[in-house]
Scaffold this motif. Structure first.
Motif, PDB file in Angstrom:
ATOM      1  N   VAL A 154       0.872  -1.432  -0.046  1.00  0.00           N
ATOM      2  CA  VAL A 154       0.158  -0.103  -0.038  1.00  0.00           C
ATOM      3  C   VAL A 154       0.853   1.245   0.042  1.00  0.00           C
ATOM      4  N   LEU A 155       1.932   1.209   0.908  1.00  0.00           N
ATOM      5  CA  LEU A 155       2.786   2.272   1.007  1.00  0.00           C
ATOM      6  C   LEU A 155       3.586   2.566  -0.439  1.00  0.00           C
ATOM      7  N   LEU A 156       3.858   1.416  -1.309  1.00  0.00           N
ATOM      8  CA  LEU A 156       4.491   1.627  -2.496  1.00  0.00           C
ATOM      9  C   LEU A 156       3.392   2.149  -3.501  1.00  0.00           C
ATOM     10  N   PHE A 157       2.142   1.818  -3.463  1.00  0.00           N
ATOM     11  CA  PHE A 157       1.135   2.399  -4.061  1.00  0.00           C
ATOM     12  C   PHE A 157       1.134   3.988  -3.874  1.00  0.00           C
ATOM     13  N   LEU A 158       1.160   4.245  -2.794  1.00  0.00           N
ATOM     14  CA  LEU A 158       1.054   5.829  -2.013  1.00  0.00           C
ATOM     15  C   LEU A 158       2.494   6.232  -2.781  1.00  0.00           C
ATOM     16  N   LEU A 159       3.433   5.815  -2.820  1.00  0.00           N
ATOM     17  CA  LEU A 159       4.890   6.685  -3.078  1.00  0.00           C
ATOM     18  C   LEU A 159       4.794   6.865  -4.723  1.00  0.00           C
ATOM     19  N   ALA A 160       4.201   5.751  -5.486  1.00  0.00           N
ATOM     20  CA  ALA A 160       3.800   6.012  -6.882  1.00  0.00           C
ATOM     21  C   ALA A 160       2.896   7.049  -7.246  1.00  0.00           C
ATOM     22  N   ALA A 161       1.772   7.132  -6.399  1.00  0.00           N
ATOM     23  CA  ALA A 161       0.866   8.348  -6.653  1.00  0.00           C
ATOM     24  C   ALA A 161       1.408   9.576  -6.321  1.00  0.00           C
ATOM     25  N   TYR A 162       2.444   9.690  -5.263  1.00  0.00           N
ATOM     26  CA  TYR A 162       2.969  10.931  -4.932  1.00  0.00           C
ATOM     27  C   TYR A 162       3.782  11.318  -6.184  1.00  0.00           C
ATOM     28  N   ILE A 163       4.815  10.343  -6.618  1.00  0.00           N
ATOM     29  CA  ILE A 163       5.752  10.830  -7.635  1.00  0.00           C
ATOM     30  C   ILE A 163       5.056  11.121  -9.005  1.00  0.00           C
ATOM     31  N   TYR A 164       3.824  10.326  -9.029  1.00  0.00           N
ATOM     32  CA  TYR A 164       3.210  10.784 -10.387  1.00  0.00           C
ATOM     33  C   TYR A 164       2.521  12.266 -10.315  1.00  0.00           C
ATOM     34  N   ALA A 165       1.731  12.586  -8.918  1.00  0.00           N
ATOM     35  CA  ALA A 165       1.460  13.921  -8.877  1.00  0.00           C
ATOM     36  C   ALA A 165       2.313  15.007  -8.956  1.00  0.00           C
ATOM     37  N   GLU A 166       3.396  14.677  -8.442  1.00  0.00           N
ATOM     38  CA  GLU A 166       4.383  15.684  -8.365  1.00  0.00           C
ATOM     39  C   GLU A 166       4.948  16.034  -9.870  1.00  0.00           C
ATOM     40  N   ARG A 167       5.149  14.928 -10.659  1.00  0.00           N
ATOM     41  CA  ARG A 167       5.738  15.221 -11.923  1.00  0.00           C
ATOM     42  C   ARG A 167       4.600  16.004 -12.810  1.00  0.00           C
ATOM     43  N   LEU A 168       3.173  15.580 -12.300  1.00  0.00           N
ATOM     44  CA  LEU A 168       2.160  16.289 -13.157  1.00  0.00           C
ATOM     45  C   LEU A 168       2.001  17.814 -12.792  1.00  0.00           C
ATOM     46  N   ILE A 169       2.410  18.028 -11.560  1.00  0.00           N
ATOM     47  CA  ILE A 169       2.128  19.531 -11.021  1.00  0.00           C
ATOM     48  C   ILE A 169       3.245  20.444 -11.590  1.00  0.00           C
ATOM     49  N   HIS A 170       4.347  19.605 -11.919  1.00  0.00           N
ATOM     50  CA  HIS A 170       5.709  20.473 -12.309  1.00  0.00           C
ATOM     51  C   HIS A 170       5.829  20.296 -13.855  1.00  0.00           C
ATOM     52  N   SER A 171       4.615  19.953 -14.318  1.00  0.00           N
ATOM     53  CA  SER A 171       4.805  19.794 -15.928  1.00  0.00           C
ATOM     54  C   SER A 171       4.045  20.871 -16.473  1.00  0.00           C
ATOM     55  N   PRO A 172       4.129  21.031 -17.800  1.00  0.00           N
ATOM     56  CA  PRO A 172       3.353  22.300 -18.450  1.00  0.00           C
ATOM     57  C   PRO A 172       1.738  22.082 -18.214  1.00  0.00           C
ATOM     58  N   PHE A 173       1.245  20.794 -18.157  1.00  0.00           N
ATOM     59  CA  PHE A 173      -0.122  20.524 -17.870  1.00  0.00           C
ATOM     60  C   PHE A 173      -0.505  21.198 -16.435  1.00  0.00           C
ATOM     61  N   LEU A 189      -3.120  23.878 -15.132  1.00  0.00           N
ATOM     62  CA  LEU A 189      -4.120  23.639 -14.158  1.00  0.00           C
ATOM     63  C   LEU A 189      -4.113  24.588 -13.155  1.00  0.00           C
ATOM     64  N   LYS A 190      -2.944  25.134 -12.744  1.00  0.00           N
ATOM     65  CA  LYS A 190      -2.962  26.345 -11.806  1.00  0.00           C
ATOM     66  C   LYS A 190      -3.454  27.674 -12.342  1.00  0.00           C
ATOM     67  N   ALA A 191      -3.100  27.801 -13.757  1.00  0.00           N
ATOM     68  CA  ALA A 191      -3.483  29.076 -14.415  1.00  0.00           C
ATOM     69  C   ALA A 191      -5.055  28.972 -14.624  1.00  0.00           C
ATOM     70  N   ILE A 192      -5.674  27.958 -14.723  1.00  0.00           N
ATOM     71  CA  ILE A 192      -7.055  28.040 -14.806  1.00  0.00           C
ATOM     72  C   ILE A 192      -7.696  28.153 -13.265  1.00  0.00           C
ATOM     73  N   ARG A 193      -7.103  27.380 -12.192  1.00  0.00           N
ATOM     74  CA  ARG A 193      -7.350  27.792 -10.940  1.00  0.00           C
ATOM     75  C   ARG A 193      -7.442  29.189 -10.733  1.00  0.00           C
ATOM     76  N   GLU A 194      -6.351  29.741 -10.874  1.00  0.00           N
ATOM     77  CA  GLU A 194      -6.360  31.311 -10.558  1.00  0.00           C
ATOM     78  C   GLU A 194      -7.260  32.090 -11.337  1.00  0.00           C
ATOM     79  N   ASN A 195      -7.306  31.952 -12.869  1.00  0.00           N
ATOM     80  CA  ASN A 195      -8.502  32.884 -13.480  1.00  0.00           C
ATOM     81  C   ASN A 195      -8.675  31.835 -14.711  1.00  0.00           C
TER      82      ASN A 195
END
Length: 347
Positions: A180-199, A203-209
């Motif tokens: 389960v913790l390995l699944f969590l680690l995979a979700a965290y790494i994926y989410a971090e890469r997604l947030i720091h990508s152009p996509f 998403l943050k630009a759409i959130r702000e305005n």
């Protein structure tokens, strides 16, 4: 009352891993993209109900056994067959488990995309929140009243985790906790890469305005639906892990309170920050387990106070306190998501 520290720690870390995946998924949806998902229990339940169906229908087929109605007069025989398959045929158990994960994530992601895309094109995002909130209760009520899914209000037992074949139950629990913790680690790494990508920056630009984003030609409804699909698929996977961890699928476990718990986690830890979401999940999980232990101890004494309801009061106070005095959470979101800001400052 004697408390088994090791067993309690295993339980806390396992639940932390499961709730951490839910918190990261909601953080992507609302903390990063600004989509208020008040139907998190809906997508978690999709994963759990998928597990209830595959473990009672698919598992016997994979093992070469004849199908037995899990809800009829042969309920006991079907339950015994599932237990024997999981204990004696571990390969079949693993295959069924991973097929369940794939099916659950696909259904959860598709439902999240279709509902959010259709809703966000017509109304504001808070209308989507209400649709998902109501949708979760509609699904729960339907499954509770429709016997063929998970045997109605009785639920489905013997939905075992894939390491149940290990004879030592403590070792089995530890191995499952690690997975389960390995699944969590995979979700965290994926989410971090997604947030720091152009996509992620979009998403943050759409959130702000979102008006500015639309003026630049961005299909904000489709983009938000895409992140809802990602978050919903994660939540469905967490639902499968939740179901096999407790070994039982019942519609009463996926009520609105589950959604509110996940919201408290990201508000407490820090919206827009995955580390904050994990910190909130850890603290709330510990608080939840602590209140459960205290409630058991009080029930064994002469005190008539119903401490289970204190949990809701504590979570409500935490939410109000954080929104009033520290709305950014314990670990606030970093203002910069790329190194471009530092490069521009130097040049």
């Amino acid at each position: 009352m004697n408390i088994d520290i090791l067993a309690t720690s295993i339980g806390v870390l396992t639940y932390f891993g499961i709730f951490g995946i839910m918190a990261i998924s909601l953080n992507l949806e609302y903390g990063v993209a600004g989509v208020p998902n008040f139907g998190k229990a809906l997508f978690v339940s999709i994963g759990a109900y998928t597990g209830g169906v595959t473990y009672t229908r698919l598992l016997p087929v994979l093992s070469g056994n004849a199908y037995i109605d899990p809800c009829g007069i042969e309920l006991g025989q079907a339950l015994q067959m599932r237990s024997e398959i999981m204990n004696t045929m571990p390969v079949v158990g693993f295959v069924n488990f991973f097929i369940t994960l794939v099916i659950a994530s696909a259904i959860g992601g598709l439902v999240g995309y279709l509902i959010s895309y259709a809703t966000l094109r017509l109304k504001e995002e808070w209308f989507l929140a209400l649709v998902l909130l109501v949708g979760g209760e509609i699904l729960r009520t339907t499954v509770r009243g429709y016997t063929p899914v998970i045997c109605g209000s009785s639920g489905v037992s013997a939905v075992a985790q894939p390491f149940s074949f290990i004879e030592d139950p403590q070792v089995s629990s530890i191995v499952f906790m690690v997975m389960v913790l390995l699944f969590l680690l995979a979700a965290y790494i994926y989410a971090e890469r997604l947030i720091h990508s152009p996509f992620g920056r979009l998403l943050k630009a759409i959130r702000e305005n979102d008006s500015v984003a639309r003026s630049l030609g961005k299909d904000t409804a489709r983009i938000r639906a895409q992140v809802m699909a990602i978050g919903s698929a994660m939540a469905a996977i967490a639902g499968v892990l939740f179901a096999v961890n407790i070994g039982f699928v019942n519609s009463n476990d996926y009520v609105v309170v589950l959604t509110l718990d996940v919201w408290v986690m990201i508000v407490f830890g820090g919206m827009g920050n995955n580390r904050g979401a994990l910190l909130g999940a850890l603290l709330i999980t510990i608080l939840d387990r602590a209140t459960a232990i205290i409630a058991v101890q009080l029930s064994m004494s002469d005190i008539t106070l119903e401490f289970n309801y204190m949990r809701y009061i504590l979570f409500g106070l935490i939410l109000l306190f954080m929104l009033r005095f520290r709305p950014q959470g314990i670990l606030p979101e970093r203002p910069g998501t790329t190194d471009a800001h530092d490069v521009l400052a130097r040049t």
